[in-house]
Scaffold this active site. Structure first.
Site, PDB file in Angstrom:
ATOM      1  CG  ASN A  42      -0.399  -0.275   2.521  1.00 40.38           C
ATOM      2  OD1 ASN A  42       0.557  -1.031   2.650  1.00 40.38           O
ATOM      3  ND2 ASN A  42      -0.956   0.334   3.537  1.00 40.38           N
ATOM      4  CD  GLU A  44      -1.404   4.814   4.502  1.00 44.31           C
ATOM      5  OE1 GLU A  44      -0.906   5.676   5.250  1.00 44.31           O
ATOM      6  OE2 GLU A  44      -2.123   3.881   4.906  1.00 44.31           O
ATOM      7  CB  CYS A  53      -5.077  -1.379  -1.963  1.00 40.06           C
ATOM      8  SG  CYS A  53      -6.438  -0.480  -1.220  1.00 40.06           S
ATOM      9  CD  GLU A  55      -5.290  -5.873  -1.314  1.00 40.67           C
ATOM     10  OE1 GLU A  55      -4.699  -4.777  -1.288  1.00 40.67           O
ATOM     11  OE2 GLU A  55      -6.085  -6.242  -0.439  1.00 40.67           O
ATOM     12  CB  CYS A  89      -8.499  -4.557  -3.964  1.00 40.66           C
ATOM     13  SG  CYS A  89      -7.325  -3.235  -3.615  1.00 40.66           S
TER      14      CYS A  89
HETATM   15  N1  THU Z   1      -5.369  -1.203   2.149  1.00 39.48           N
HETATM   16  C1  THU Z   1      -4.801  -2.091   1.290  1.00 39.48           C
HETATM   17  O1  THU Z   1      -3.606  -2.029   0.999  1.00 39.48           O
HETATM   18  N2  THU Z   1      -5.601  -3.049   0.748  1.00 39.48           N
HETATM   19  C2  THU Z   1      -6.939  -3.155   0.976  1.00 39.48           C
HETATM   20  O2  THU Z   1      -7.590  -3.976   0.362  1.00 39.48           O
HETATM   21  C3  THU Z   1      -7.585  -2.281   1.959  1.00 39.48           C
HETATM   22  C4  THU Z   1      -6.766  -1.202   2.522  1.00 39.48           C
HETATM   23  C5  THU Z   1      -4.517  -0.166   2.743  1.00 39.48           C
HETATM   24  C6  THU Z   1      -4.829   1.219   2.248  1.00 39.48           C
HETATM   25  C7  THU Z   1      -4.339   2.064   3.404  1.00 39.48           C
HETATM   26  O3  THU Z   1      -2.963   2.329   3.212  1.00 39.48           O
HETATM   27  C8  THU Z   1      -4.504   1.185   4.622  1.00 39.48           C
HETATM   28  O4  THU Z   1      -4.676  -0.135   4.138  1.00 39.48           O
HETATM   29  C9  THU Z   1      -5.668   1.571   5.522  1.00 39.48           C
HETATM   30  O5  THU Z   1      -6.829   1.711   4.788  1.00 39.48           O
END
Ligand code: THU
Length: 127
Positions: A42, A44, A53, A55, A89
């Protein structure tokens, strides 16, 4: 590839997660039918909605390298709780497969599922 090995790759990838806002570090490992593995984390952003994300990072990396046929996706979160993939995702995964096996694991739990179970009757354009 061995399931445990792919899980280890996803876990290792999670250290590169850029998550200064949520502190949720996720790692994904996507195995292609051709035998390659693409990792994702992920990423941000200060403008929160721009976050990508783990995935989707892995899928976009694979597709941008010419791979569209996937064998298995592993998702790891550095937490005691399990975090199944978000709706965005799931939709992106379903673009490329309607039966992709998915392993979701945390520091305490593991769940094996597939994209059809996570997103039944997904939206698809007939192309
Ligand atoms: N996140 C993911 O990487 N995959 C997901 O399917 C859900 C959320 C990450 C995004 C963000 O950086 C953190 O989790 C909190 O939402």
């Amino acid at each position: 590839m061995d399931k445990k090995e792919l899980m280890e790759i996803a876990k290792k990838a999670s250290v590169n997660a850029y998550a200064p806002f949520s502190n949720f570090k996720l790692g994904a490992a996507l195995e292609t039918e051709s035998g390659k593995v693409f990792t994702g984390v992920n990423v941000e952003n200060s403008s929160y909605g721009l976050t990508n994300c783990a995935e989707r990072t892995a899928i976009f990396k694979a597709v941008s390298e010419g791979e569209r046929k996937f064998k298995r996706l592993v998702i790891y979160v550095d937490s005691d709780k399990l975090f199944p993939p978000c709706g965005a995702c799931r939709q992106v995964i379903s673009e490329f497969s309607n039966d992709l096996p998915i392993i979701i694991f945390s520091n305490k739990d593991v769940v094996e599922t597939n994209i059809n179970e996570l997103l039944p009757m997904s939206f698809q354009l007939d192309t």
